[in-house]
Design a protein around this motif. Structure first.
Motif, PDB file in Angstrom:
ATOM      1  N   UNK A  57       0.804  -1.222   0.000  1.00 16.94           N
ATOM      2  CA  UNK A  57       0.000   0.000   0.000  1.00 16.94           C
ATOM      3  C   UNK A  57       0.838   1.274   0.000  1.00 16.94           C
ATOM      4  N   UNK A  58       2.159   1.136  -0.083  1.00 19.53           N
ATOM      5  CA  UNK A  58       3.019   2.326  -0.156  1.00 19.53           C
ATOM      6  C   UNK A  58       3.571   2.415  -1.572  1.00 19.53           C
ATOM      7  N   UNK A  59       2.758   2.952  -2.470  1.00 18.25           N
ATOM      8  CA  UNK A  59       3.126   2.959  -3.876  1.00 18.25           C
ATOM      9  C   UNK A  59       3.243   4.368  -4.424  1.00 18.25           C
ATOM     10  N   UNK A  60       3.954   4.480  -5.531  1.00 20.32           N
ATOM     11  CA  UNK A  60       4.102   5.739  -6.270  1.00 20.32           C
ATOM     12  C   UNK A  60       3.753   5.454  -7.722  1.00 20.32           C
ATOM     13  N   UNK A  61       2.857   6.277  -8.289  1.00 18.74           N
ATOM     14  CA  UNK A  61       2.426   6.089  -9.666  1.00 18.74           C
ATOM     15  C   UNK A  61       2.882   7.261 -10.520  1.00 18.74           C
ATOM     16  N   UNK A  62       3.427   6.956 -11.677  1.00 27.54           N
ATOM     17  CA  UNK A  62       3.890   8.001 -12.604  1.00 27.54           C
ATOM     18  C   UNK A  62       2.738   8.909 -13.015  1.00 27.54           C
ATOM     19  N   UNK A  63       1.572   8.324 -13.268  1.00 33.16           N
ATOM     20  CA  UNK A  63       0.423   9.112 -13.718  1.00 33.16           C
ATOM     21  C   UNK A  63       0.001  10.116 -12.645  1.00 33.16           C
ATOM     22  N   UNK A  64       0.052   9.709 -11.372  1.00 29.40           N
ATOM     23  CA  UNK A  64      -0.320  10.617 -10.284  1.00 29.40           C
ATOM     24  C   UNK A  64       0.651  11.792 -10.198  1.00 29.40           C
ATOM     25  N   UNK A  65       1.943  11.514 -10.407  1.00 30.44           N
ATOM     26  CA  UNK A  65       2.939  12.590 -10.394  1.00 30.44           C
ATOM     27  C   UNK A  65       2.667  13.570 -11.523  1.00 30.44           C
ATOM     28  N   UNK A 103      10.765  16.670  -4.868  1.00 25.07           N
ATOM     29  CA  UNK A 103      10.384  15.298  -4.503  1.00 25.07           C
ATOM     30  C   UNK A 103       9.867  14.530  -5.721  1.00 25.07           C
ATOM     31  N   UNK A 104       9.055  15.171  -6.554  1.00 31.08           N
ATOM     32  CA  UNK A 104       8.543  14.520  -7.764  1.00 31.08           C
ATOM     33  C   UNK A 104       9.684  14.140  -8.709  1.00 31.08           C
ATOM     34  N   UNK A 105      10.676  15.007  -8.818  1.00 30.19           N
ATOM     35  CA  UNK A 105      11.806  14.712  -9.703  1.00 30.19           C
ATOM     36  C   UNK A 105      12.619  13.531  -9.178  1.00 30.19           C
ATOM     37  N   UNK A 106      12.766  13.431  -7.864  1.00 30.07           N
ATOM     38  CA  UNK A 106      13.473  12.269  -7.297  1.00 30.07           C
ATOM     39  C   UNK A 106      12.706  10.988  -7.598  1.00 30.07           C
ATOM     40  N   UNK A 107      11.401  11.039  -7.464  1.00 27.90           N
ATOM     41  CA  UNK A 107      10.575   9.852  -7.729  1.00 27.90           C
ATOM     42  C   UNK A 107      10.590   9.491  -9.208  1.00 27.90           C
ATOM     43  N   UNK A 108      10.579  10.496 -10.078  1.00 27.61           N
ATOM     44  CA  UNK A 108      10.628  10.219 -11.519  1.00 27.61           C
ATOM     45  C   UNK A 108      11.962   9.586 -11.909  1.00 27.61           C
ATOM     46  N   UNK A 155       9.326   2.978 -15.894  1.00 31.10           N
ATOM     47  CA  UNK A 155       8.221   2.243 -15.247  1.00 31.10           C
ATOM     48  C   UNK A 155       7.047   3.162 -14.951  1.00 31.10           C
ATOM     49  N   UNK A 156       5.914   2.548 -14.653  1.00 30.32           N
ATOM     50  CA  UNK A 156       4.720   3.310 -14.307  1.00 30.32           C
ATOM     51  C   UNK A 156       4.506   3.409 -12.799  1.00 30.32           C
ATOM     52  N   UNK A 157       5.234   2.607 -12.020  1.00 27.09           N
ATOM     53  CA  UNK A 157       5.017   2.610 -10.573  1.00 27.09           C
ATOM     54  C   UNK A 157       6.225   2.009  -9.865  1.00 27.09           C
ATOM     55  N   UNK A 158       6.306   2.241  -8.543  1.00 30.61           N
ATOM     56  CA  UNK A 158       7.263   1.534  -7.701  1.00 30.61           C
ATOM     57  C   UNK A 158       6.766   1.563  -6.266  1.00 30.61           C
ATOM     58  N   UNK A 159       7.321   0.671  -5.462  1.00 32.49           N
ATOM     59  CA  UNK A 159       6.960   0.597  -4.052  1.00 32.49           C
ATOM     60  C   UNK A 159       7.955   1.403  -3.229  1.00 32.49           C
TER      61      UNK A 159
END
Length: 511
Positions: free
Chosen positions: A155-163, A243-248, A254-258
């Protein structure tokens, strides 16, 4: 008549033995632990020995620790703490370790650190040993993939589309404040037109915020909502954008990561009795097998099999220094790029394409009489003939790039007059005159694959694939209960799967 009493075998718990049995006598002949011992003793582990430094205190022998780990994965003991207990209590483990008792920290450090750069060479040595014994082929393999859940929070996910959505909202909010600033700014302020916020980054956000604050700082009659919004933007947006740039950067393609295992991607897994798809963080594991022995393996973050084949073939080449002769795989690998790769490597590809199985049906042609592949092609005039007998003339090429950067070229053909055609609506559903796109290179590859797959050898390969590579995954997941990785990060996951691959090969040899 005397009362009869039951007779029991002698039981002397404290009996002292004059000559106690050795551990070797207590291990059954032909036991899998002996196969593990024999295989590890016969292979070259110099790459593993090189992982140790000359200086420092003495270490447990890596050959012993490797045997313990491999036999642990053979016997479904995966936890380092359970392996520590087994080394003290299980006769088979005690025979392997020579009554050495490594603790769980030692075992875990050996698995996660020492084996990081050495396990692939150990696996390759095992495969070469089995090939020398005639148990498998390195050149003719069956390839397939499966998804295995990562050791990560679901349940701790990051989605590219959300960013991307959040960045668009930030750009819109900055644009609104900029327009307001233009409406209240003086001519001498010289506020230019708003920047392009379709592609924003931390630097652009910071410059925009600084400019807005400089222009609006001395305004005393500002709208309260705008002032509050500007304060929020100044405080939050630069930090959020960073923060968004670090996640990207972590996401990459990929489209997501945990968040708890950033190398893991959310994939749809069918792992319950109803085969319902569930999104879980995981890895796509690719293997090539021969006679149910694992010959090659690779770990991928992308959920589809299509884009994994290139790296998988390159790994095989790097491992054994020779190209494959044949590959047999299902339709998940039947792309133009993959066919090109296999053709360039002179690999005989028994690889299905998307519609292959349906084309074997006798009713396939009847269900889609107006399909593109049913149209007649006039090679001399370079045109197709539509179902009504009219020409569909060449109107140019279309090019597109796949997610891997592979360029596909298709020729476009258009019908002359579909408006008055009696088959309009049945022949195609598009508005205007029908246009078809023909990828001639892909069509050539499909025709070649069709001939290979329907040859006598191809039919045998297709039958063999079903009970060569697929049962390996079933054995590991169902019979040995491995459905979730214990280690985190792609490097450590590769170590864990490498141990599973060696264990599978040892079990098969012992069978």
């Amino acid at each position: 008549m005397p009362v009869q009493k039951p007779v029991f075998k002698p039981y002397y718990q404290d009996q002292i033995m004059a000559i106690p049995p050795t551990l070797d006598e207590l291990v059954a002949k032909g036991h899998p632990v002996r196969i593990v011992n024999d295989v590890i003793n016969r292979i070259n582990i110099q790459g593993l020995l090189n992982a140790y430094k000359i200086k420092g205190t003495s270490s447990y022998h890596p050959q012993m620790l490797l045997k313990v780990l491999v036999y642990g994965y053979v016997s479904n003991v995966y936890s380092s703490r359970k392996l520590e207990v087994a080394c003290r209590e299980n006769i088979n483990f005690m025979w392997l370790n020579g009554t050495s008792y490594p603790d769980h920290n030692t075992i875990n450090r050996f698995r996660g650190v020492r084996l990081k750069d050495a396990l692939r060479s150990v696996f390759e040595e095992v495969v070469k040993l089995l090939a020398a014994e005639g148990l498998l082929s390195i050149e003719e393999v069956y390839t397939d993939g499966t998804k295995i859940e990562a050791n990560a929070n679901r349940y701790t996910f990051v989605w590219k589309k959300a960013i991307q959505t959040n960045k668009e909202k930030m750009g819109k909010a900055l644009g609104e404040i900029w327009q307001y600033a233009q409406s209240v700014a003086k001519v001498e302020d010289g506020l230019p037109e708003p920047p392009d916020f379709t592609d924003i980054d931390t630097e652009k956000v910071q410059q925009t915020v600084d400019t807005l604050n400089a222009v609006l700082a001395e305004k005393t009659d500002l709208d309260k909502k705008v002032k509050a919004k500007l304060r929020y933007v100044t405080r939050e947006y630069p930090e959020k954008m960073a923060e968004y740039e670090r996640k990207e950067a972590i996401l990459g393609e990929r489209n997501s990561f945990s968040k708890t295992d950033t190398d893991a991607t959310f994939m749809r897994m069918k792992d319950d009795h109803m085969q319902n798809g569930q999104l879980k963080p995981g890895y796509n594991v690719q293997i090539s097998t021969s006679n149910q022995f694992i010959v090659n393996y690779t770990i991928h973050p992308n959920p589809t099999d299509t884009t994994t084949l290139k790296e998988h073939i390159e790994q095989h080449q790097a491992s054994f220094g020779k190209t494959l002769k044949t590959i047999t795989a299902d339709a998940g690998y039947g792309s133009e790029e993959n066919y090109e790769i296999m053709e360039a490597g002179q690999i005989e590809a028994y690889v299905k394409y998307g519609m292959f199985d349906k084309e074997q049906s006798e009713t396939h042609d009847k269900k889609k009489p107006f399909a593109q592949d049913r149209l007649f092609y006039n090679q001399e005039q370079d045109c197709y003939i539509c179902p009504m007998g009219q020409k569909m003339n060449y109107i140019g090429d279309s090019k597109r790039k796949t997610s891997t950067g592979f360029e596909q070229t298709s020729k476009r053909y258009q019908a002359g007059n579909c408006a008055t055609c009696p088959l309009n609506g049945a022949c195609h559903k598009s508005q205007g005159n029908r246009i078809i796109e023909v990828n001639e290179n892909l069509r050539r590859h499909k025709a070649k694959a069709y001939q290979l797959l329907n040859s006598e050898k191809g039919v045998e390969k297709r039958k063999q694939r079903c009970h060569d590579v697929e049962p390996v995954f079933g054995n590991i997941k169902q019979n040995h209960g491995f459905r979730r990785f214990m280690l985190r990060g792609k490097e450590k996951v590769a170590i864990e799967w490498g141990l599973l691959a060696i264990a599978q090969d040892v079990r098969k040899k012992a069978a």
